[in-house]
Structure formats: C-alpha cells, structure tokens
Design a protein around this motif. Structure first.
Motif, PDB file in Angstrom:
ATOM      1  N   GLU A  22      14.759 101.123  48.049  1.00 10.96           N
ATOM      2  CA  GLU A  22      13.807 101.252  49.152  1.00 10.96           C
ATOM      3  C   GLU A  22      13.405  99.898  49.749  1.00 10.96           C
ATOM      4  N   GLN A  23      13.481  98.843  48.940  1.00 10.30           N
ATOM      5  CA  GLN A  23      13.121  97.505  49.418  1.00 10.30           C
ATOM      6  C   GLN A  23      14.321  96.725  49.961  1.00 10.30           C
ATOM      7  N   GLY A  24      15.509  97.329  49.949  1.00 11.50           N
ATOM      8  CA  GLY A  24      16.695  96.658  50.471  1.00 11.50           C
ATOM      9  C   GLY A  24      17.434  95.827  49.442  1.00 11.50           C
ATOM     10  N   GLY A  25      17.046  95.938  48.178  1.00  8.53           N
ATOM     11  CA  GLY A  25      17.759  95.219  47.125  1.00  8.53           C
ATOM     12  C   GLY A  25      18.832  96.094  46.511  1.00  8.53           C
TER      13      GLY A  25
ATOM     14  N   ARG B  53      18.705  91.853  41.065  1.00  6.19           N
ATOM     15  CA  ARG B  53      18.767  92.517  42.361  1.00  6.19           C
ATOM     16  C   ARG B  53      19.168  91.528  43.436  1.00  6.19           C
ATOM     17  N   ALA B  54      20.190  91.879  44.167  1.00  5.42           N
ATOM     18  CA  ALA B  54      20.637  91.055  45.289  1.00  5.42           C
ATOM     19  C   ALA B  54      20.042  91.606  46.573  1.00  5.42           C
ATOM     20  N   ARG B  55      19.703  90.697  47.469  1.00 11.72           N
ATOM     21  CA  ARG B  55      19.198  91.104  48.777  1.00 11.72           C
ATOM     22  C   ARG B  55      20.157  90.677  49.895  1.00 11.72           C
TER      23      ARG B  55
ATOM     24  N   ARG C 165      28.869 100.354  45.716  1.00 11.33           N
ATOM     25  CA  ARG C 165      28.424 101.749  45.710  1.00 11.33           C
ATOM     26  C   ARG C 165      27.334 101.920  46.758  1.00 11.33           C
ATOM     27  N   GLY C 166      27.472 102.950  47.568  1.00 17.13           N
ATOM     28  CA  GLY C 166      26.473 103.216  48.588  1.00 17.13           C
ATOM     29  C   GLY C 166      26.601 102.338  49.816  1.00 17.13           C
ATOM     30  N   GLY C 167      27.792 101.812  50.052  1.00 18.51           N
ATOM     31  CA  GLY C 167      28.050 100.971  51.214  1.00 18.51           C
ATOM     32  C   GLY C 167      28.586  99.627  50.812  1.00 18.51           C
ATOM     33  N   GLY C 168      29.317  99.016  51.703  1.00 19.14           N
ATOM     34  CA  GLY C 168      29.959  97.736  51.443  1.00 19.14           C
ATOM     35  C   GLY C 168      29.014  96.555  51.577  1.00 19.14           C
ATOM     36  N   PRO C 169      29.583  95.365  51.676  1.00 16.60           N
ATOM     37  CA  PRO C 169      28.786  94.145  51.697  1.00 16.60           C
ATOM     38  C   PRO C 169      27.911  93.984  52.946  1.00 16.60           C
ATOM     39  N   ASP C 170      28.083  94.851  53.921  1.00 16.51           N
ATOM     40  CA  ASP C 170      27.260  94.764  55.126  1.00 16.51           C
ATOM     41  C   ASP C 170      26.087  95.744  55.111  1.00 16.51           C
ATOM     42  N   VAL C 171      25.907  96.491  54.011  1.00 13.92           N
ATOM     43  CA  VAL C 171      24.839  97.493  53.906  1.00 13.92           C
ATOM     44  C   VAL C 171      23.751  96.993  52.961  1.00 13.92           C
ATOM     45  N   TRP C 172      22.553  96.766  53.513  1.00  8.78           N
ATOM     46  CA  TRP C 172      21.438  96.251  52.701  1.00  8.78           C
ATOM     47  C   TRP C 172      20.141  97.013  52.953  1.00  8.78           C
ATOM     48  N   THR C 173      20.216  98.145  53.619  1.00  8.77           N
ATOM     49  CA  THR C 173      19.028  98.955  53.823  1.00  8.77           C
ATOM     50  C   THR C 173      19.231 100.321  53.209  1.00  8.77           C
ATOM     51  N   HIS C 174      18.151 100.937  52.791  1.00 10.45           N
ATOM     52  CA  HIS C 174      18.164 102.244  52.129  1.00 10.45           C
ATOM     53  C   HIS C 174      18.348 103.342  53.143  1.00 10.45           C
TER      54      HIS C 174
END
Length: 71
Positions: free
Chosen positions: A14-17, A29-31, A62-71
């Motif tokens: 939820e926080q984008g991590g 956790r990576a952001r 998982r849940g998107g590649g390296p360009d996905v950082w939002t929930h």
C-alpha cells in the motif's frame, strides 16, 4: 549469493514498497529499482546497477515488472 536461485521482488504494498528476497531471506523493502540494485550489491554482486536490475534473469518480479511501484 547463489546465482541459481532467483531474487524475488514481491508485489507493491500500500505504501509503494516491494519486499526483496534473496536466497530465501527477506532483505528489506525496495521503493525503486535503485533500492533493488543496492540489495543485489549487499548480496555480493557489487557491480550491479539499475540497468542490470532491469535486464537480469536473476530477478523474479511478482505483481509487475521493474516499472511498477504502486499498489
């Protein structure tokens, strides 16, 4: 780091991590891709940079590649 085991970057929370696991251990956790590169360096791949993170087959996204950082 055993190169035959993938690094797993989990879905954004939820926080984008995104949790990062290497050889069965959660490193944190990576952001951003930069954070993932830092975890890879800590795991023994000192030469890894952001472009390596995007290109490598060592990382399972998982849940998107390296360009996905939002929930």
């Amino acid at each position: 780091m055993a190169t035959d085991r993938p690094v797993i970057v989990y879905s954004p929370d939820e926080q984008g991590g995104r949790r990062v696991r290497v050889d069965g251990t959660i490193l944190g956790r990576a952001r951003s891709v930069r954070d993932v590169a830092a975890f890879m360096q800590e795991a023994g791949l000192q030469e890894f940079d952001e472009m390596d993170v995007v290109r490598t087959g060592l990382i399972e996204w998982r849940g998107g590649g390296p360009d996905v950082w939002t929930h």
